[in-house]
Every structure is written in structure tokens, then in C-alpha cells.
Motif scaffolding. Structure first.
Motif, PDB file in Angstrom:
ATOM      1  N   ARG A 168       0.822  -1.211   0.000  1.00  0.00           N
ATOM      2  CA  ARG A 168       0.000   0.000   0.000  1.00  0.00           C
ATOM      3  C   ARG A 168       0.855   1.260   0.000  1.00  0.00           C
ATOM      4  NH1 ARG A 168      -0.688  -1.670   5.739  1.00  0.00           N
ATOM      5  NH2 ARG A 168       0.318  -0.057   7.029  1.00  0.00           N
ATOM      6  N   SER A 169       0.321   2.308  -0.642  1.00  0.00           N
ATOM      7  CA  SER A 169       0.967   3.608  -0.652  1.00  0.00           C
ATOM      8  C   SER A 169      -0.058   4.679  -0.295  1.00  0.00           C
ATOM      9  CB  SER A 169       1.573   3.916  -2.019  1.00  0.00           C
ATOM     10  OG  SER A 169       2.135   5.216  -2.042  1.00  0.00           O
ATOM     11  N   SER A 206      -3.599   1.867  -3.187  1.00  0.00           N
ATOM     12  CA  SER A 206      -3.056   3.198  -2.988  1.00  0.00           C
ATOM     13  C   SER A 206      -4.205   4.101  -2.556  1.00  0.00           C
ATOM     14  CB  SER A 206      -2.405   3.746  -4.262  1.00  0.00           C
ATOM     15  OG  SER A 206      -1.918   5.069  -4.062  1.00  0.00           O
ATOM     16  N   ASN A 248      -8.289   1.081  -4.916  1.00  0.00           N
ATOM     17  CA  ASN A 248      -7.728   2.420  -4.792  1.00  0.00           C
ATOM     18  C   ASN A 248      -8.733   3.257  -4.029  1.00  0.00           C
ATOM     19  OD1 ASN A 248      -6.544   5.001  -5.165  1.00  0.00           O
ATOM     20  ND2 ASN A 248      -5.579   4.282  -7.054  1.00  0.00           N
TER      21      ASN A 248
END
Length: 276
Positions: free
Chosen positions: A140-141, A174, A207
Motif C-alpha cells: 500500500r501507498s 493506494s 484504490n
């Protein structure tokens, strides 16, 4: 490492070399880690935590496999995380392994840092996945891009999956950057089930960002093989199985493309297959 300490670089000289990170490794701001030219990298326990901050980056290249066990983590902030396993030519063969294996582990960036994972499986027996995200593992970002590319190994066995996301809490995501997942199923004409991208048992590719750039793109290409008694292949391009498994986007465009594989005479090799 102490504040201001130089970034760390570890290099080997062949596929038989192994590096284990058995404890925490925390870098000063803007410092990072490079590992290359060796076979196997392991983060084997709950204290195996690699942490960079600022623009510090983490780059690990292995000629065979990268394994993060339960509780292990690799984190950065605005620096990138790059994990690459068995991408060299020719690849490592004659062994059973997953290129990048995350089991209840975390790979994350908390700022604008991107995450790039690329793995290729082995060529022996079954379950030679390219990239496996299992048992509530997360990639994950916060706002960087997340790219995951996996190629299943060319084994005559079954379930050599390009990218596998399995179990509740397992996640590729993300909160603002683009998410791109590409998987190519393996196999060598023997048994089947060699999907390009397989999301099941409540795994997810998502997302949570709401901007136009918070996109999700999933592309899967099924591998080869079939069941010897029924001729069914199950070499789907993208396979989403079980209630709660999902590929979703909250704001940006969502694209899912699948291309079924199989061998001559095999059946049930779908491009995109959803099953309960």
C-alpha cells in the motif's frame, strides 16, 4: 543506523547467496538500502522491519526469491520501494518457489513514494507464483503509484499464478496514486489453474483515492495446462473468486482485462472469470 550514516549496500556473487534480515533496520532521513546480485532475501520474523524515511529508498533484487514472513515490514515515506525477484535472463529454474512472497507482512510508503514489485516463480511442482500476497499481507501507498507484476513459473504442475491476492485483509492499494497489477500465468502444458491474476477468499485490489489519477488497472494472461481427466484448464486471465473478493476504485478509472490461456483441447479458460 545512526543519524547521518551512509546508506547500506549489500551485494553477493550468485544465486546460492542468502541474506536474512533478522531484526529491525532503521535508516536516518534520506538514507536507504540496496541489495543485489544474490539468490534469496528473507525477512523471517516479526522483528524483521526495514524502515527508510524522507527520500530514502529501498531496492532489493534477488535472483530467486524475496520472502517476508508474518509481521515483517518494509516501509518508506517519499522514497521508492523496489522489489525484484527472478527477473534476470535466464531465470532460476529446477526449484519450487514464489518470486515475491508476502505472508501477513507489509510493504508500504506513507508519502509520495512509489512501490514496484516484480516476481517470477520457479519451475518445479505446484504453486510457483510470481507474486503472492497472503493472510492479510498488504502492499500500500499513501499517494504514490503501486505496480505489481508477476509471472507464474513454467512448471508442469498446477496453480502457477502470476499475481495471487488471497485471504481476508490481503490488499494491493493506494490512496491516491495509480494501482497497476499485471499477471501472467505459468505452466508448461501439464496441469491447469495457472491464472494470470487470482483474487480470492476476500482478497482485494483497490484504490481509495478520489482524484482522477487514483486509477486501477488489472491485466491478466492465463497460462497453459489442463486437467488430464476432464480437459478443463481454469487458466483464466483474471479470476475473482468468493464473496468479498474485489477489484475496486473509489474515484479514478477502473480497467480489468483478461486473456484466457490453456492448451489445445482444454476448456474453461476465460478472460475474466467471477465465481462464488
Amino acid at each position: 543506523l545512526a543519524a547521518g550514516y551512509a546508506s547500506l549496500e549489500i551485494r553477493g556473487d550468485g544465486v546460492t547467496d542468502v541474506v536474512n534480515f533478522n531484526g529491525p533496520l532503521t535508516f536516518a532521513a534520506n538514507q536507504g538500502l540496496t541489495v543485489a546480485d544474490l539468490g534469496t532475501v528473507r525477512l523471517p520474523n516479526t522483528t524483521s522491519d526495514i524502515a527508510a524515511s524522507g527520500t530514502g529508498a529501498v531496492s532489493i533484487t534477488a535472483m530467486k526469491t524475496i520472502v517476508l514472513a508474518s509481521g515483517a515490514s518494509i516501509t518508506a515515506v517519499d522514497g521508492n520501494i523496489i522489489l525484484s525477484a527472478n527477473q534476470q535472463e535466464p531465470p532460476t529454474v529446477n526449484a519450487a518457489f514464489t518470486g515475491i512472497s508476502l505472508t501477513a507482512a507489509t510493504v508500504s510508503t506513507t508519502g509520495v513514494g512509489d512501490i514496484d514489485l516484480a516476481g517470477r516463480g520457479g519451475t518445479w511442482s505446484n504453486n510457483n507464483h510470481g507474486v503472492a500476497v497472503l493472510q492479510a499481507a498488504q502492499v500500500r501507498s499513501a499517494s504514490g503509484d503501486v505496480i505489481v507484476q508477476g509471472t507464474g513459473g513454467s512448471s508442469p504442475g498446477n496453480y502457477n499464478i502470476g499475481v495471487l491476492v488471497r485471504n481476508s485483509g490481503s490488499l494491493i492499494t493506494s490512496a491516491g496514486g495509480a494501482v497497476q497489477v499485471e499477471g501472467v500465468g505459468g505452466g508448461s502444458g501439464g496441469e491447469g489453474g495457472n491464472a494470470g491474476v487470482f483474487v480470492h477468499t476476500q482478497g482485494a485490489i483497490t484504490n481509495t483515492g478520489t482524484g482522477a489519477g487514483a486509477t486501477v488497472s488489472v491485466v491478466g494472461v492465463g497460462g497453459s495446462g489442463r486437467d488430464g481427466s476432464t480437459n478443463t484448464g481454469w487458466n483464466h486471465g483474471v479470476w475473482i473468486k468468493d464473496s468479498g473478493s474485489a477489484i475496486t476504485s473509489s474515484g479514478g478509472a477502473l480497467s480489468v482485462q483478461g486473456f484466457g490461456g490453456g492448451v489445445t483441447g482444454s476448456t474453461e479458460n476465460y478472460g475474466v472469470f467471477l465465481a462464488s
